[in-house]
Design a protein around this motif. Structure first.
Motif, short mmCIF file in Angstrom:
data_model
loop_
_atom_site.label_atom_id
_atom_site.label_comp_id
_atom_site.label_asym_id
_atom_site.label_seq_id
_atom_site.Cartn_x
_atom_site.Cartn_y
_atom_site.Cartn_z
N PHE A 144 -5.51 2.37 -6.71
CA PHE A 144 -5.88 2.94 -5.67
C PHE A 144 -7.62 1.94 -4.50
CE2 PHE A 144 -2.85 6.24 -6.72
CZ PHE A 144 -2.29 6.57 -5.40
N TYR A 180 0.88 -1.23 -0.11
CA TYR A 180 -0.05 -0.43 0.00
C TYR A 180 1.08 1.03 -0.47
CZ TYR A 180 -4.12 3.58 0.55
OH TYR A 180 -4.61 4.11 0.38
N THR A 231 -8.19 4.06 4.37
CA THR A 231 -7.95 3.91 2.40
C THR A 231 -9.13 3.35 1.50
OG1 THR A 231 -7.93 1.67 3.17
CG2 THR A 231 -5.39 2.72 3.41
N ILE A 251 -2.79 7.79 6.64
CA ILE A 251 -2.78 7.13 6.42
C ILE A 251 -1.05 6.93 6.45
CG2 ILE A 251 -2.64 5.39 4.89
CD1 ILE A 251 -5.05 6.86 3.18
N LEU A 286 1.56 4.48 -3.34
CA LEU A 286 1.02 5.63 -2.89
C LEU A 286 2.01 6.46 -3.17
CD1 LEU A 286 -1.07 7.03 0.98
CD2 LEU A 286 -1.80 7.00 -1.47
N SER A 323 -4.17 10.98 3.24
CA SER A 323 -3.00 10.73 3.10
C SER A 323 -2.04 11.07 4.40
CB SER A 323 -2.40 11.52 1.30
OG SER A 323 -2.13 12.56 1.80
N LEU A 333 -10.42 7.34 0.44
CA LEU A 333 -9.22 7.95 -0.02
C LEU A 333 -9.64 8.13 -1.60
CD1 LEU A 333 -6.10 8.67 0.33
CD2 LEU A 333 -6.40 8.15 -1.75
N THR A 354 -8.19 14.27 0.17
CA THR A 354 -7.28 12.89 -0.34
C THR A 354 -5.84 13.45 0.38
OG1 THR A 354 -8.56 13.02 -2.09
CG2 THR A 354 -6.15 12.79 -2.27
N CYS A 379 -6.13 -0.95 -4.24
CA CYS A 379 -4.97 -1.76 -3.12
C CYS A 379 -5.68 -0.87 -1.82
CB CYS A 379 -3.44 -0.97 -3.47
SG CYS A 379 -2.61 -1.01 -4.57
N ALA A 380 -6.84 -0.13 -1.96
CA ALA A 380 -7.28 0.27 -0.48
C ALA A 380 -7.69 -0.64 0.29
CB ALA A 380 -9.02 0.50 -0.84
N VAL A 406 -5.65 2.36 9.50
CA VAL A 406 -6.45 3.15 8.42
C VAL A 406 -7.24 1.90 7.58
CG1 VAL A 406 -3.21 3.57 8.77
CG2 VAL A 406 -4.55 1.22 7.10
#
Length: 198
Positions: free
Chosen positions: A172, A31, A96, A114, A35, A111, A99, A107, A175-176, A92
């Motif tokens: 994203f 993750y 996530t 996170i 990012l 970020s 986001l 955002t 991966c969240a 988190v």
């Protein structure tokens, strides 16, 4: 139970705990890599930011991640490493998940949160593993640092291909869900370490 039998059980418990810790490192590293690699391009594509503005957002995220790495150790000493591992990864998940759909302002805020929280996991994981396998400090360090850097490199390549096929937002969104692997922390054994007070 015989000494050999108890040793065998402890061996399996340690092995399963190490596997869980590696799974948690996997979720964290993949993750964070998503990012750190694609966040700037995501901001430019979605919010039409200038390169300079996107770089400032990335700088804020990376700064928060650096601060979280330093904070994880002392917090783990005070409240227990298992709780830090649990909270920093699973904690988190709501952020996530939000986001990819948040406004530009949120955002940026998400970020930073996170990065700060998720990065605090690694030092706690590393010390927990060293306590789990006393006398094998070199092995633990090699295993976890090697796995962390290796999986990050592989993730960058795989996610790059995924982004080519489905777009940055899809990266994203997919991966969240990785921090949900933090649920595996429930299988980590509880162990107390002796501390000395000044």
């Amino acid at each position: 139970m015989s000494r050999a039998g108890s040793g065998s059980v402890r061996g399996w418990l340690c092995l399963s705990a190490v596997v869980v810790l590696l799974a948690l490192v996997f979720s964290k590293q993949v993750y964070l890599m998503s990012l750190s690699t694609f966040f700037m391009f995501f901001l430019i594509e979605r919010f039409h930011l200038s390169l300079e503005s996107a770089q400032l957002h990335l700088f804020a995220f990376l700064g928060a991640a650096a601060a979280g790495t330093f904070a994880g150790g002392p917090i783990g000493d005070r409240f227990g490493r298992k709780y830090v591992i649990w909270g920093s990864i699973l904690g988190v998940l709501p952020f996530t998940l939000i986001l990819p759909y948040a406004s530009l302002f949120w955002t940026g805020v998400l970020s930073v949160i996170i990065g700060l929280v998720l990065a605090s996991a690694f030092s706690a994981i590393l010390v927990y593993a060293k306590e789990l396998l006393p006398g094998r400090v070199g092995f633990v360090a090699d295993l976890f640092f090697g796995f962390a850097f290796g999986i990050a490199g592989i993730a960058a390549a795989v996610l790059g291909k995924f982004a080519d096929w489905y777009g940055l937002e899809a990266v994203f969104r997919a991966c969240a869900f990785l921090p949900a692997l933090g649920l595996l922390a429930v299988f980590l054994p509880d162990h107390k370490t002796k501390t000395t007070k000044p």
